[in-house]
Scaffold this active site. Structure first.
Site, short mmCIF file in Angstrom:
data_model
loop_
_atom_site.label_atom_id
_atom_site.label_comp_id
_atom_site.label_asym_id
_atom_site.label_seq_id
_atom_site.Cartn_x
_atom_site.Cartn_y
_atom_site.Cartn_z
NE ARG A 8 -11.83 -6.14 -6.50
CZ ARG A 8 -11.27 -5.12 -5.87
NH1 ARG A 8 -12.00 -4.32 -5.14
NH2 ARG A 8 -9.99 -4.90 -6.00
CE LYS A 15 -10.37 1.84 -0.27
NZ LYS A 15 -9.67 0.54 -0.13
NE ARG A 65 -4.70 4.01 -2.36
CZ ARG A 65 -5.89 3.58 -2.72
NH1 ARG A 65 -6.90 4.38 -2.85
NH2 ARG A 65 -6.06 2.30 -2.97
NE ARG A 75 -9.36 -3.05 -9.05
CZ ARG A 75 -9.46 -2.35 -7.93
NH1 ARG A 75 -10.67 -2.03 -7.45
NH2 ARG A 75 -8.39 -1.95 -7.28
NE ARG A 91 -4.65 -3.16 -5.01
CZ ARG A 91 -5.75 -3.87 -5.25
NH1 ARG A 91 -5.70 -5.01 -5.92
NH2 ARG A 91 -6.91 -3.45 -4.82
P1 G5P Z 1 -8.67 1.54 -5.57
O1 G5P Z 1 -9.56 1.23 -6.70
O2 G5P Z 1 -9.04 2.58 -4.61
P2 G5P Z 1 -8.08 -0.21 -3.37
O3 G5P Z 1 -6.90 -1.12 -3.53
O4 G5P Z 1 -7.94 0.84 -2.37
O5 G5P Z 1 -8.38 0.17 -4.86
P3 G5P Z 1 -10.27 -1.83 -3.68
O6 G5P Z 1 -9.41 -2.97 -4.22
O7 G5P Z 1 -11.12 -1.10 -4.64
O8 G5P Z 1 -9.35 -0.87 -2.89
P4 G5P Z 1 -12.33 -1.87 -1.68
O9 G5P Z 1 -13.08 -0.87 -2.48
O10 G5P Z 1 -11.83 -1.49 -0.33
O11 G5P Z 1 -11.13 -2.49 -2.51
O12 G5P Z 1 -13.18 -3.18 -1.47
P5 G5P Z 1 -14.49 -3.75 -2.26
O13 G5P Z 1 -14.27 -3.72 -3.73
O14 G5P Z 1 -15.72 -3.15 -1.71
O15 G5P Z 1 -14.43 -5.26 -1.73
C1 G5P Z 1 -13.39 -6.12 -2.18
C2 G5P Z 1 -14.00 -7.48 -2.56
O16 G5P Z 1 -14.47 -8.12 -1.37
C3 G5P Z 1 -15.24 -7.39 -3.49
O17 G5P Z 1 -15.24 -8.51 -4.36
C4 G5P Z 1 -16.43 -7.48 -2.51
O18 G5P Z 1 -17.59 -8.01 -3.14
C5 G5P Z 1 -15.86 -8.44 -1.47
N1 G5P Z 1 -16.40 -8.30 -0.11
C6 G5P Z 1 -16.78 -7.19 0.55
N2 G5P Z 1 -17.20 -7.48 1.79
C7 G5P Z 1 -17.06 -8.84 1.94
C8 G5P Z 1 -17.31 -9.76 2.99
O19 G5P Z 1 -17.78 -9.41 4.09
N3 G5P Z 1 -17.04 -11.08 2.75
C9 G5P Z 1 -16.51 -11.52 1.55
N4 G5P Z 1 -16.27 -12.82 1.38
N5 G5P Z 1 -16.27 -10.67 0.52
C10 G5P Z 1 -16.53 -9.35 0.71
O20 G5P Z 1 -7.22 1.91 -6.13
C11 G5P Z 1 -6.62 1.12 -7.12
C12 G5P Z 1 -5.26 1.71 -7.47
O21 G5P Z 1 -5.44 3.04 -7.99
C13 G5P Z 1 -4.41 3.91 -7.54
C14 G5P Z 1 -3.40 3.01 -6.81
O22 G5P Z 1 -2.49 2.54 -7.77
C15 G5P Z 1 -4.30 1.88 -6.29
O23 G5P Z 1 -3.57 0.69 -6.04
N6 G5P Z 1 -5.00 4.93 -6.64
C16 G5P Z 1 -4.32 5.91 -6.06
N7 G5P Z 1 -3.01 6.23 -6.08
C17 G5P Z 1 -2.63 7.31 -5.34
N8 G5P Z 1 -3.48 8.04 -4.62
C18 G5P Z 1 -4.82 7.77 -4.57
N9 G5P Z 1 -5.65 8.52 -3.82
C19 G5P Z 1 -5.28 6.65 -5.32
N10 G5P Z 1 -6.50 6.11 -5.49
C20 G5P Z 1 -6.32 5.05 -6.30
MG MG Z 2 -12.79 0.07 -4.38
#
Ligand code: G5P
Ligand code: MG
Length: 223
Positions: free
Chosen positions: A127, A19, A93, A160, A171
Site C-alpha cells: 500500500r 474501509k 473500534r 505507513r 493490528r
Molecule cells: P486506520 O487508519 O483506521 P486500519 O488498520 O483500520 O487503519 P487501514 O489500514 O486504513 O485500516 P482500510 O482502510 O481498511 O485499511 O483499507 P484500504 O486502505 O482501503 O485498503 C488497504 C490496501 O489494499 C490499499 O493499498 C488498497 O489500495 C488495497 N486494496 C483494496 N481493495 C483491494 C483489492 O480488492 N485487491 C487488492 N490487491 N488490493 C486492494 O487506523 C490506524 C491506527 O490508528 C489507531 C490505531 O492505532 C490503528 O491501528 N486508531 C484507533 N485507535 C483506537 N480507536 C479508534 N477508533 C482508532 N482509529 C484508528
Molecule cells: Mg483506512
C-alpha cells in the site's frame, strides 16, 4: 441518489479490509462526509500536534488509542457536522466507543467488510498512501498513474509506518480481541450488514446496491 434526511453510517472491518477504498466510493456516489479516525490521527502526527506526538508510538506498535482520547476526538468532530450526513471509517473500534457514539447520535447502518487475514497481509505491504488526503493506492490493485506520486496533487506517496509485517500482525490481533465484539453490539441492534470477499471490486457493487435500497427506504419514511 439525493439525500433528503440526515443519514449516518459506519464502515468497519479489519485493518486493510478496504474501509478507506470503499468509503471513497461511497462518498463519491452518495455524497456523505467521510470521517476517518486513522486519517485524523495521521494528520495530527504530520502536523506534530501534541496529540499526534503522544499517539504515534501507540499507532506504530499496532495498538489502539485509549477510548477516552479517541471518543473525544471523533465526537467533537461529529458535533461540528451536526447537520450533514456522514460515514465514519475506523470508529467505533471498541464496545466502549460504540456506546459513546450511541450517547451522541444513532447510526442508521453499519457496513462490515469481512476479508480474510491472509488477503490483508499481502495488501498492506504493497500500500502507498497520500497522507494529507488519505487517498490510498496499491501496486497490484490501483497503482498511481505516475509511480510514487498522488494522482490529484502530484505530491509524493509514502508507506505507513504501521504497515510493516510485524505491526500488521499486532493490528490484526487488536482487531480480534477489541473490535470484533463491536460486530455483535451492532448485530443485536439490527443495523449490521456484512459483505464478505477477497476483492473490493466484487464487494463494492453489493455495498452500492444495499445503500441505494437503504436510502430509498429512509427517503420514503420522510416523504
Ligand atoms: P486506520 O487508519 O483506521 P486500519 O488498520 O483500520 O487503519 P487501514 O489500514 O486504513 O485500516 P482500510 O482502510 O481498511 O485499511 O483499507 P484500504 O486502505 O482501503 O485498503 C488497504 C490496501 O489494499 C490499499 O493499498 C488498497 O489500495 C488495497 N486494496 C483494496 N481493495 C483491494 C483489492 O480488492 N485487491 C487488492 N490487491 N488490493 C486492494 O487506523 C490506524 C491506527 O490508528 C489507531 C490505531 O492505532 C490503528 O491501528 N486508531 C484507533 N485507535 C483506537 N480507536 C479508534 N477508533 C482508532 N482509529 C484508528
Ligand atoms: Mg483506512
Amino acid at each position: 441518489m439525493a439525500l433528503h434526511r440526515i443519514f449516518r453510517a459506519v464502515v468497519t472491518g479489519p485493518p486493510g479490509s478496504g474501509k478507506g477504498t470503499v468509503s471513497s466510493r461511497i462518498t463519491k456516489t452518495f455524497g456523505l462526509k467521510h470521517i476517518s479516525s486513522g486519517d485524523i490521527l495521521r494528520a495530527n502526527i504530520n502536523a506534530r500536534t501534541e496529540l499526534g506526538l503522544l499517539m504515534k508510538s501507540c499507532i506504530d506498535q499496532g495498538q489502539l488509542i485509549p477510548d477516552d482520547v479517541m471518543s473525544r476526538l471523533i465526537l467533537s468532530d461529529l458535533r461540528a457536522t451536526d447537520q450533514s450526513s456522514w460515514l465514519l471509517d475506523g470508529f467505533p473500534r471498541t464496545v466502549t466507543q460504540a456506546e459513546a457514539l450511541d450517547d451522541t447520535c444513532s447510526v442508521d447502518t453499519v457496513i462490515n467488510l469481512n476479508v480474510p487475514f491472509q488477503t490483508i497481509k499481502q495488501r498492506l505491504t504493497s500500500r502507498w498512501t497520500h497522507l494529507s488526503s488519505g487517498r490510498v493506492y496499491n501496486i497490484d490493485f490501483n497503482p498511481p498513474k505516475v509511480p510514487g506520486l498522488d494522482d490529484v496533487t502530484g505530491e509524493p506517496l509514502v508507506q505507513r509506518d504501521d504497515d510493516t509485517p510485524e505491526t500488521v500482525t499486532h493490528r490484526l490481533k487488536a482487531y480480534e480481541t477489541q473490535t470484533e465484539p463491536v460486530l455483535e453490539y451492532y448485530r443485536s441492534k439490527g443495523v449490521l450488514q456484512t459483505f464478505s470477499g477477497t476483492e473490493t471490486n466484487k464487494i463494492w457493487p453489493l455495498v452500492e446496491a444495499f445503500l441505494h435500497r437503504k436510502l430509498q427506504l429512509v427517503n420514503q419514511k420522510v416523504a
